[in-house]
Design an enzyme around this catalytic site. Sequence first.
Site, mmCIF file in Angstrom:
data_model
loop_
_atom_site.group_PDB
_atom_site.id
_atom_site.type_symbol
_atom_site.label_atom_id
_atom_site.label_comp_id
_atom_site.label_asym_id
_atom_site.label_seq_id
_atom_site.Cartn_x
_atom_site.Cartn_y
_atom_site.Cartn_z
ATOM 1 N N HIS A 181 0.829 -1.220 0.000
ATOM 2 C CA HIS A 181 0.000 0.000 0.000
ATOM 3 C C HIS A 181 0.862 1.268 0.000
ATOM 4 O O HIS A 181 0.531 2.256 0.661
ATOM 5 C CB HIS A 181 -0.964 0.012 1.194
ATOM 6 N N ASN A 240 -10.313 -2.760 2.623
ATOM 7 C CA ASN A 240 -10.048 -2.733 1.186
ATOM 8 C C ASN A 240 -11.335 -2.401 0.434
ATOM 9 O O ASN A 240 -12.408 -2.320 1.032
ATOM 10 C CB ASN A 240 -9.545 -4.108 0.720
ATOM 11 N N TYR A 273 0.649 -4.204 11.847
ATOM 12 C CA TYR A 273 0.475 -2.837 11.349
ATOM 13 C C TYR A 273 1.149 -1.824 12.270
ATOM 14 O O TYR A 273 1.893 -0.953 11.813
ATOM 15 C CB TYR A 273 -1.007 -2.516 11.126
#
Length: 487
Positions: free
Chosen positions: A56, A129, A339
């Site tokens: 990303h 998403n 993350y």
Amino acid sequence: MSDSKPIMTTTAGNPIADNQNSLSAGPRGPLLMQDYQLLEKLAHQNRERVPERTVHAKGSAAFGQLTITHDITRYSKAAIFSEIGKETECLLRFSTVAGEQGAADAERDVRGWALKFYTDEGNWDMVGNNTPVFFVRDPLKFPDFIHTQKRHPRTNLRSATAMWDFWSLSPESLHQVTILMSDRGIPKSYRHTNGYGSHTYSFINAEGERFWVKFHFKTRQGIETIRNEDAEALIGKDRESHQRDLYENIEAGNCPKWDFKIQVMPELDAEKYHINPFDLTKVWPHSDYPLIDVGVLELNRNPENYFAEVEQSAFSPSNIVPGIGFSPDKMLQARIFSYADAHRYRIGTWYEALPVNRPKSAVNHYHKDGQMHFMNPRSSDAYYEPNSMNGAVQDERYAEPPLKISGDADRYNHREGNDDYTQAGNLFRLMSDCQKQQLFGNIAAAMDGVPEPIVERQLAHFEKADPAYAAGVREALATVCEPVTAQ
Ligand code: NDP
């Protein structure tokens, strides 16, 4: 002379007399080490980049707000849902997955939909998403999958062979591959995509009841897509088509909106539902769990500084608020760790304290020191916990109800007895003839140059989803490309 303009300074605030000419020994002579202004300028330039995101990397973002239009307090006590009309500021970062920062926007890829809601009780991040499912269901396969999307170590080229080899050996990817190769695989713009939280999360209401929940954002701009050939022409002219579309529409006051909806499953349904509700490769059919209206999301403010507010924005599904919780979804469990860890590596230990990431509500913790600790903490005797110095304390009102879990610790074969075909087939069957033709053609084009045994292995998966799916791809392959024989 500066007139009314501010005087230029070094980073330490020392006024600068000349920003045009370096300090040299004579007009033709070498430069002097003491030209600190030059050294500082070059040193800063060397440090202008942080590592781009491993996935990303190419993104666009805008600020806006979520407005609650329907009462869902029977499911969640989260402050963000507390009353109809409640507005919460948010940041939404869209992205492609595989391409690097300079990649073109109009590529066939999944689009990231990362949301940060600055709620009254801390930040709630939803890192989803534009698709409701994902390629893998076990995080042990996540780095392997991403490696197939990135560059081949020898050629430094993207490898169709690697992608189809991995997908054909991982039947759980079929559902997401079908979406990726469908007309929706290249959105016209970010404004024309739906967003999905994808994972199953939990809601907890004021009575302490738990529900499982899926999040959906339905575009009010309509789904619009572009075909491979149009994308190729567009990329030739404009590599930033999605960034441009989002930025210019918001600047012009044409603010995009999405309807925010949820699917809700009572906690105990999970044990008897015929689909594992925590499997990221599956949706919950709407006929079983219909969409429930929650609110409207609008984007209406462009970032002032792309680096500070988009590149440094950091989203993590670990950021949840009271009334919203996790679920046993294995992919979610792993992302809770990975993350936040990615941001600590990429931006630094104190990334949550940067203005774009900083919660609007109070932050009180006992983490200490480290690089770039710019929070200017108040001096206090309460720098450990527990303390008797009036430092921040825990509050049991925020405890979640216990979650019943059973089973022996083991590595369970997640492919055994798992139906990877019905939902991919359902998606295929709901496509119009025109969409099916696009799907066949897109797959055939994407398989160009892939060795025949890999193509055949993948065709067997299409066959199990729907014989017409395999037949259509086979026909398109015959016209688009000659499969390569294995070496
Ligand atoms: P429904 O007929 O109730 O829903 C079909 C869904 O498919 C709609 O949400 C529609 O989105 C979406 N859709 C249509 N074309 C595509 C495409 N090319 N790519 C991705 N999504 C598309 O049926 P079910 O709920 O029983 O689901 C059937 C299949 O639809 C699933 O197997 C799944 O593949 C797909 N789907 C289901 C979703 C769910 O949460 N149940 C969500 C998204 C997709 P829209 O309304 O925006 O056109």
